[in-house]
Motif scaffolding. Structure first.
Motif, PDB file in Angstrom:
ATOM      1  N   GLU A 843      -1.619  -3.630   1.447  1.00 29.41           N
ATOM      2  CA  GLU A 843      -0.874  -4.789   1.811  1.00 29.41           C
ATOM      3  C   GLU A 843       0.672  -4.412   1.668  1.00 29.41           C
ATOM      4  O   GLU A 843       1.416  -4.942   2.370  1.00 29.41           O
ATOM      5  N   GLU A 844       0.947  -3.293   1.142  1.00 29.17           N
ATOM      6  CA  GLU A 844       2.418  -2.630   1.344  1.00 29.17           C
ATOM      7  C   GLU A 844       2.591  -2.359   2.585  1.00 29.17           C
ATOM      8  O   GLU A 844       3.654  -2.356   3.064  1.00 29.17           O
ATOM      9  N   ARG A 847       3.463  -4.923   4.925  1.00 33.20           N
ATOM     10  CA  ARG A 847       4.872  -5.702   5.031  1.00 33.20           C
ATOM     11  C   ARG A 847       5.510  -4.744   5.699  1.00 33.20           C
ATOM     12  O   ARG A 847       6.627  -5.324   6.397  1.00 33.20           O
ATOM     13  N   THR A 850       5.568  -5.461   9.764  1.00 35.97           N
ATOM     14  CA  THR A 850       5.673  -6.781  10.474  1.00 35.97           C
ATOM     15  C   THR A 850       6.257  -6.645  11.768  1.00 35.97           C
ATOM     16  O   THR A 850       5.767  -7.552  12.646  1.00 35.97           O
ATOM     17  N   TRP A 856       0.419  -1.310  13.968  1.00 33.90           N
ATOM     18  CA  TRP A 856      -0.354  -1.924  12.678  1.00 33.90           C
ATOM     19  C   TRP A 856      -1.729  -1.821  12.961  1.00 33.90           C
ATOM     20  O   TRP A 856      -2.907  -1.489  12.354  1.00 33.90           O
TER      21      TRP A 856
END
Length: 1001
Positions: A843-844, A847, A850, A856
């Protein structure tokens, strides 16, 4: 009586050349033509004929002439040429010219409100590139013609701009015509070199033959065949030497004296004494002067003393006449055909030909010439007030004509220093060389010191060094020694910026000797800043690690440079040397990155404060650019870079704009904004080459390769890298980015993890041996992730050592690297049995990712297998997401690998039979399927079946089936023919990136 020909004779070939060139320009193919010949040979007549023909084609014409007074006036013919067009038609307001207006403000008065910020000197190449863009806009519809006359009288800045335009005009709808005499000098060197490079055509105009002389005399006299006696033709041909101007002058003299007269429709020639050229022309003008009223004659002699072009204001000061008398005499001289108003300046007049002024001056005895020059110089100094640079040059020329060399030298030197301060280093060098040649013995060395600085700043570094080395010794620490030491320091800075390391060090050593044992603190600061910038460069003189950037010695060298630069920055601020202070803070910002970007930004903020306090526009813009670059590296966002670009645009620096564009293009690649990245590269890469902005050019070429690599377009990547290598990229500081951010990512797009790891290891090895301040090369993000995924086979610690090293470094705090390090953390936590910690780590990382959608999804694909093996996270969802993304992006190997991993995990995967729109029509009609086309597209690289299978995540047997089907459908008799067809189709897709840049991620 005036005797002028209404037609051009004897120049049929040259007129044909110019006509062909105009036709070529109408078709969009630019041409450059140089017409070379002695004074009066007919160069201007041909230029005028070219202008008339261009007008007939409704083509914009820009016509300018260099000053014939001997004064150095930067850009005079270019300003006059643009003014000749814009005075009537107005300056163009096309939006695409907005970035170039500041660079053109010195040439276009209408744009001076948007001139470069105070303190920034537009480089000649920037101005030339801007002029090229302006001409392209003017010629967009019908082409345009630029006619520049008397280039032999031009300043060096004009010659440099003309050379740039001539070298780059071929692809633009522009005709450049230059006229010049065959006198040795920069203009002739330019014309000959351009002809040798095949970027221009050169035509030498010879004298008229006897037949052409007869035709010209008949045209002047409006005479028919047989009406002029052969003796008249013969006399004029002998005395004029085939020179059209002299022919007209001598013919006018024959008519004025009555020696050639018309009786009963026929011309008669009276007997006359012998005369020669140019003496005949001088005597002819002397006789014409005798027939004028005495006040008009005196005025013309004074005007000729001032040169071929003169202003009413200066003439008024010298003659003492009131306006009524002055203008009455000017009208009389104009009606006599001797002078004419100068169209380029309302207050100026010009002799109709430069030889006229020469002949008038020659008609006076030398003593009278000197007296008249002395009278004119004194009158101008006493009456005009503060002298402009042009007026001061005129005064210097007059004192020289009066025989006072020392006074002339001081005047030339003063103008030279003013031009050097204004950034016109080429013209400054010309004037300072003139001053040095005239200077008294006790003043010559002082002039030579300023001349050396001008030579270095105008690109003549070797000449500057030789001049400084030839100066006689002086006592260390004396005022002359300090002046020389400052010149050595400035030349050292120029050498350092040109990466002439040994030359820069020689100058620094010489400066220290001249300063004596203890230089003043501000002097030491200037030297330290140059030494600090040298510390960043890879050594080229065999000093190795002891002095280079790598190893212990290199580390100590950089530490010393940083400590010295910090002292220099503070000292320079305290001692009123703001430019030195800004250079020091800029150096510190780079060196302090190793301790974190907060400290680096603090240095740049200080640089910005100093620049704004002292109104240093260049330093301010450079600080904003570097702050924007740091912000992009921290966050991945481009907001501050856009602000920096606006500052560079306001400044008018094309070179700085291209530097920012390189960073913006890089950000667009990392953000998956392929279209924007491609547009930026296309806009700036060739312009940066023309501008000789090598660092920005290399960076843009590398970004172009990255653009292809990140889209999985291997052939285009290699083409772009070949251009990068030809530009010296592999000898630059960009090697880590080339290996880690381009070639390693390209290997991952081809699902070749082994090659990607090798490229990342090579980038890390390079950085260990050289000073490097790039943190996006993979060493601090992607490489630790791959090592952990491989189980740390190379290091035996599971990859944890590389991960912890990266995490502790400033590079590990950058958004691009945080994303990969976060995923590496997740893999380690999952491997250690901490699924909840692994989930939080993903999750980190998400972020941080983005703004990096493509990276990603690549990270999701990379870690999914580890997550499946260790039973943590949601690898199935990650793989489906990544497969969808890369399928839509057209990166078949990664999309296929995602499907293969899902299948191995027992997850059903829907077949991908879409993508028919990417198949060329010819192959689609033949029945080639999307899967077959994926195989076909790889064949241009001639891989084996096993390689194809690995890249597409299918079996070798399936590859064999697709190969057999392709040969049947395409009619290729064997594999070799099929590979050749694939390569041919790949070339037909257009320039690198053409296909991929039409898709966005």
């Amino acid at each position: 009586m005036r005797a002028t020909s209404s037609v051009i004779v004897g120049r049929k070939a040259e007129i044909g050349l110019l006509g062909d060139a105009l036709g070529s320009v109408r078709r969009g193919a630019g041409r450059a033509v140089f017409l070379v010949g002695e004074a009066g040979i007919g160069k201007s007549r041909l230029a005028g004929e070219c202008a008339l023909r261009a007008y007939d084609l409704d083509m914009p014409v820009l016509r300018g002439r260099a000053t014939s007074t001997g004064l150095v006036v930067p850009f005079r013919p270019l300003i006059e040429a643009l003014s000749s067009r814009f005075r009537a038609a107005g300056a163009p307001d096309d939006p695409e010219l907005l970035p170039y207006r500041p660079a053109l403000a010195a040439l276009v008065p209408e744009w001076r409100s948007g001139a470069a910020a105070p303190g920034y000197a537009i480089s000649l190449v920037e101005m030339a590139e801007a002029l090229l863009r302006l001409l392209a806009v003017l010629g967009r519809e019908r082409g345009c013609a630029v006619l520049l006359e008397d280039l032999h009288d031009s300043d060096t800045e004009t010659i440099a701009v003309v050379e740039y335009v001539a070298d780059n005009v071929a692809d633009l709808p522009v005709l450049l015509v230059g006229t010049l005499r065959p006198d040795p000098g920069p203009a002739l060197d330019l014309a000959l070199a351009a002809e040798l490079r095949n970027t221009a055509e050169l035509r030498e105009l010879g004298p008229l033959d006897d037949a052409a002389v007869r035709d010209m005399v008949d045209a002047c006299l409006d005479a028919g065949p047989g009406q002029v006696p052969p003796a008249a033709y013969r006399t004029l041909a002998e005395r004029a030497g085939g020179n059209p101007y002299l022919l007209e002058v001598l013919l006018a003299d024959l008519l004025d004296t009555g020696r050639l007269s018309r009786t009963d429709g026929r011309w008669q020639l009276a007997d006359q004494g012998e005369a020669t050229v140019p003496t005949g022309a001088v005597r002819s003008w002397a006789r014409r002067l005798d027939r004028l009223d005495e006040p008009v004659r005196d005025l013309l002699l004074i005007a000729a003393t001032l040169g071929g072009r003169f202003s009413v204001g200066v003439l008024r000061a010298v003659t003492g006449l009131d306006d009524r008398a002055l203008f009455a005499h000017l009208r009389s001289a104009s009606e006599a055909g001797i002078i004419a108003p100068d169209g380029a300046a309302h207050d100026d007049y010009t002799f109709r030909h430069v030889l006229t002024a020469d002949a008038l001056r020659a008609s006076l005895p030398p003593a009278e010439q000197a007296a008249l020059a002395r009278r004119a110089a004194s009158a101008i100094e006493e009456s005009v007030g503060p002298l402009s640079g042009e007026e001061r040059q005129l005064v210097a020329t007059l004192w020289l004509a009066a025989g006072d060399k020392a006074t002339a030298s001081r005047q030339f030197a003063q103008v030279g220093r003013q031009m050097l301060d204004a950034g016109a280093s080429g013209s400054a060098a010309v004037l300072l060389e003139r001053a040095r040649g005239l200077a008294a013995d006790e003043e010559r060395d002082e002039v030579a010191v300023q001349l050396a600085i001008a030579q270095a700043e105008s690109g003549r570094l070797d000449e500057a060094s030789a001049l400084l080395d030839d100066l006689p010794p002086v006592a260390a620490g004396s005022r002359p020694a300090e002046d020389r030491a400052q010149a050595h320091t400035q030349v050292a800075w120029v050498a350092a910026m040109a990466e002439r390391q040994e030359e820069a060090r020689r100058r620094i050593r010489a400066a220290r000797v001249l300063f004596g044992g203890a230089p003043h603190p501000e002097q030491e600061a200037a030297l330290v800043v140059v030494e600090g910038h040298l510390a960043l460069l890879p050594e080229r003189d065999g000093r190795g690690d002891e002095q280079g950037g790598g190893g212990r010695g290199g580390r100590e060298r950089l530490d010393l440079a940083e400590r010295s630069a910090r002292r220099a920055a503070l000292t320079a601020e305290q001692r009123g040397r703001p430019v030195v202070a800004c250079r020091a803070w800029q150096l510190l910002a780079l060196l302090s990155r190793e301790r974190g970007f907060d400290e680096a930004d603090a240095c740049l903020v200080r640089m910005l404060e100093v620049a704004e306090k002292h109104r240093l526009a260049v330093c301010r813009a450079e600080a904003l650019v570097r702050l924007g670059t740091n912000a992009f590296m921290r966050t991945g966002e481009a907001t501050q870079l856009e602000t920096a670009r606006a500052a560079a645009h306001e400044l008018g620096s094309l070179a700085l704009l291209q530097t920012v564009d390189g960073s913006l293009a890089m950000q667009s690649v990392l953000a998956g904004r392929w279209d924007r990245a491609g547009e930026i590269v296309e806009r700036s890469v060739e312009a940066s080459a023309r501008l000789q902005n090598l660092s920005a050019h290399r960076y843009l070429l590398l970004v172009d390769a990255m653009l292809a690599a990140h889209q999985g377009r291997a052939r285009e990547q290699e083409r772009a890298l070949a251009r990068f290598r030809r530009a010296g990229g592999e000898e630059s500081m960009l090697v880590p980015l080339q290996r880690g951010l381009c070639q390693a990512v390209g290997a991952l797009m081809a699902e070749d993890r082994k090659r990607a790891t090798a490229e990342l290891d090579a980038a890390a090895a390079w950085e260990r041996e050289h000073p490097s301040f790039f943190y996006l090369s993979g060493r601090y993000g992607l490489r630790p992730l791959l090592r952990i995924l491989d189980g740390g086979s190379a290091g035996g610690d599971g990859g944890r050592g590389a991960y912890e090293e990266a995490l502790a470094s400033p590079g590990g705090q950058l958004a691009w690297n945080r994303m990969f390090l976060g995923m590496a953390d997740a893999v380690l936590r999952g491997r250690d049995g901490d699924p909840e910690g692994a989930r939080r780590a993903v999750e980190e990382a998400g972020r941080a990712a983005t703004v990096f959608p493509q990276a990603w999804h690549l990270a999701l694909r990379l870690v999914a297998e580890a997550a499946l093996d260790d039973s943590w996270g949601d690898p199935v969802a990650w793989l489906r997401t990544a497969e969808e993304y890369f399928h839509e992006a057209g990166v078949a190997p990664v999309a296929g690998a995602c499907r293969a991993v899902l299948r191995r995990a027992g997850i059903s995967v829907r077949q991908r039979r879409g993508g028919r729109e990417r198949i060329p029509a010819e192959l689609r009609t033949a029945g080639v399927t999307p899967r077959e086309y994926e195989v076909f597209a790889l064949l241009g690289e001639r891989p084996g079946n096993q390689q194809i299978a690995q890249r597409l995540c299918i079996s070798p047997r399936t590859v064999e089936k697709h190969m057999a089907s392709l040969m049947t459908k395409t009619g290729c008799v064997d594999r070799s023919a099929l590979c050749a067809l694939s390569a041919e189709r790949a070339d037909e897709q257009g320039p690198p990136g053409a296909g991929a840049r039409g898709r966005t991620a």
